[in-house]
Motif scaffolding. Sequence first.
Motif, short mmCIF file in Angstrom:
data_model
loop_
_atom_site.label_atom_id
_atom_site.label_comp_id
_atom_site.label_asym_id
_atom_site.label_seq_id
_atom_site.Cartn_x
_atom_site.Cartn_y
_atom_site.Cartn_z
N GLU A 169 -2.33 -24.97 -18.63
CA GLU A 169 -3.02 -26.19 -18.25
C GLU A 169 -3.59 -26.14 -16.84
OE1 GLU A 169 -0.94 -29.79 -19.17
OE2 GLU A 169 -0.66 -29.23 -21.26
N ASP A 170 -3.97 -24.94 -16.39
CA ASP A 170 -4.63 -24.80 -15.10
C ASP A 170 -6.09 -25.23 -15.24
OD1 ASP A 170 -2.47 -23.73 -13.60
OD2 ASP A 170 -2.79 -21.78 -14.54
N THR A 171 -6.79 -25.27 -14.14
CA THR A 171 -8.21 -25.64 -14.13
C THR A 171 -9.03 -24.59 -14.87
OG1 THR A 171 -7.98 -26.80 -12.04
CG2 THR A 171 -10.20 -26.08 -12.63
N VAL A 172 -9.92 -25.07 -15.74
CA VAL A 172 -10.86 -24.20 -16.43
C VAL A 172 -12.26 -24.77 -16.20
CG1 VAL A 172 -11.61 -23.24 -18.64
CG2 VAL A 172 -9.18 -23.59 -18.20
N LEU A 173 -13.17 -23.88 -15.84
CA LEU A 173 -14.57 -24.26 -15.68
C LEU A 173 -15.38 -23.62 -16.79
CD1 LEU A 173 -15.01 -23.64 -11.84
CD2 LEU A 173 -14.49 -25.81 -12.99
N VAL A 174 -16.20 -24.41 -17.43
CA VAL A 174 -17.16 -23.90 -18.40
C VAL A 174 -18.49 -23.91 -17.67
CG1 VAL A 174 -18.25 -24.18 -20.64
CG2 VAL A 174 -15.87 -24.92 -20.31
N LEU A 175 -19.09 -22.74 -17.54
CA LEU A 175 -20.37 -22.60 -16.87
C LEU A 175 -21.43 -22.27 -17.91
CD1 LEU A 175 -19.13 -20.38 -13.90
CD2 LEU A 175 -19.35 -22.86 -13.94
N ILE A 176 -22.48 -23.07 -17.95
CA ILE A 176 -23.56 -22.86 -18.91
C ILE A 176 -24.87 -22.84 -18.13
CG2 ILE A 176 -24.76 -23.79 -20.93
CD1 ILE A 176 -22.17 -25.32 -21.59
N GLU A 177 -25.73 -21.89 -18.51
CA GLU A 177 -26.98 -21.75 -17.80
C GLU A 177 -28.09 -21.41 -18.79
OE1 GLU A 177 -27.67 -19.41 -13.80
OE2 GLU A 177 -27.37 -18.01 -15.45
N GLN A 178 -29.24 -22.03 -18.61
CA GLN A 178 -30.43 -21.64 -19.36
C GLN A 178 -31.46 -21.18 -18.35
OE1 GLN A 178 -32.54 -24.64 -21.58
NE2 GLN A 178 -33.86 -23.13 -22.52
N VAL A 211 -21.82 -27.54 -15.46
CA VAL A 211 -20.43 -27.20 -15.19
C VAL A 211 -19.57 -28.26 -15.85
CG1 VAL A 211 -18.67 -26.85 -13.41
CG2 VAL A 211 -21.05 -26.21 -12.93
N VAL A 212 -18.62 -27.81 -16.64
CA VAL A 212 -17.63 -28.71 -17.23
C VAL A 212 -16.28 -28.27 -16.69
CG1 VAL A 212 -16.58 -29.57 -19.35
CG2 VAL A 212 -19.01 -28.96 -19.33
#
Length: 178
Positions: free
Chosen positions: A41-50, A57-58
Amino acid sequence: MYFAALLARTEDGWEASDTELDDVETLSDLADLAREASPDEDTVLVLIEQEDAWFGVVRIDGEEDPRIYVSDAAAAARSSYGEILLTDELLGKEPGDDDATDLESLDLDGTEDGEDEDEDDGAEDGGSAEAVPHGPVGDTEILDDLGVTVKELKALSTDALTEIAESLGASEVLETVR
């Protein structure tokens, strides 16, 4: 061309994994995918780029609600992945606002079928354009505690994900999945 990656913060630093978003249909699906990347349950970043059009950033912190930042909502709205991030809440709309817009565009003023048809189409187009603003939306402080200030986040553009990863000290791990 899209790029999506997960950055999970661990005791040993950041771990990256590229991710396929083909099976992700909702923000909830995306949050579940991110939580799977960090069993502690640590921090997770979802990075999406077009490609130079927009990035998102989520941030998932344990079981908390996802925090979202999108660099250009109008550009993201034209993308299937962007639509996942652009929730009613993020756009400042109340649930059901779409229904009200749809009712406004209907011919309910008692005119005969077919009258004012062109005007209805224009109102419909104008309504959808107003619903999604050009420019950034979301939590501008999403990365503040990780070393990316609001000012820096808003200034990011073409190579945003690389710059974010550099600020986090995760550029090498991100490049391994790119």
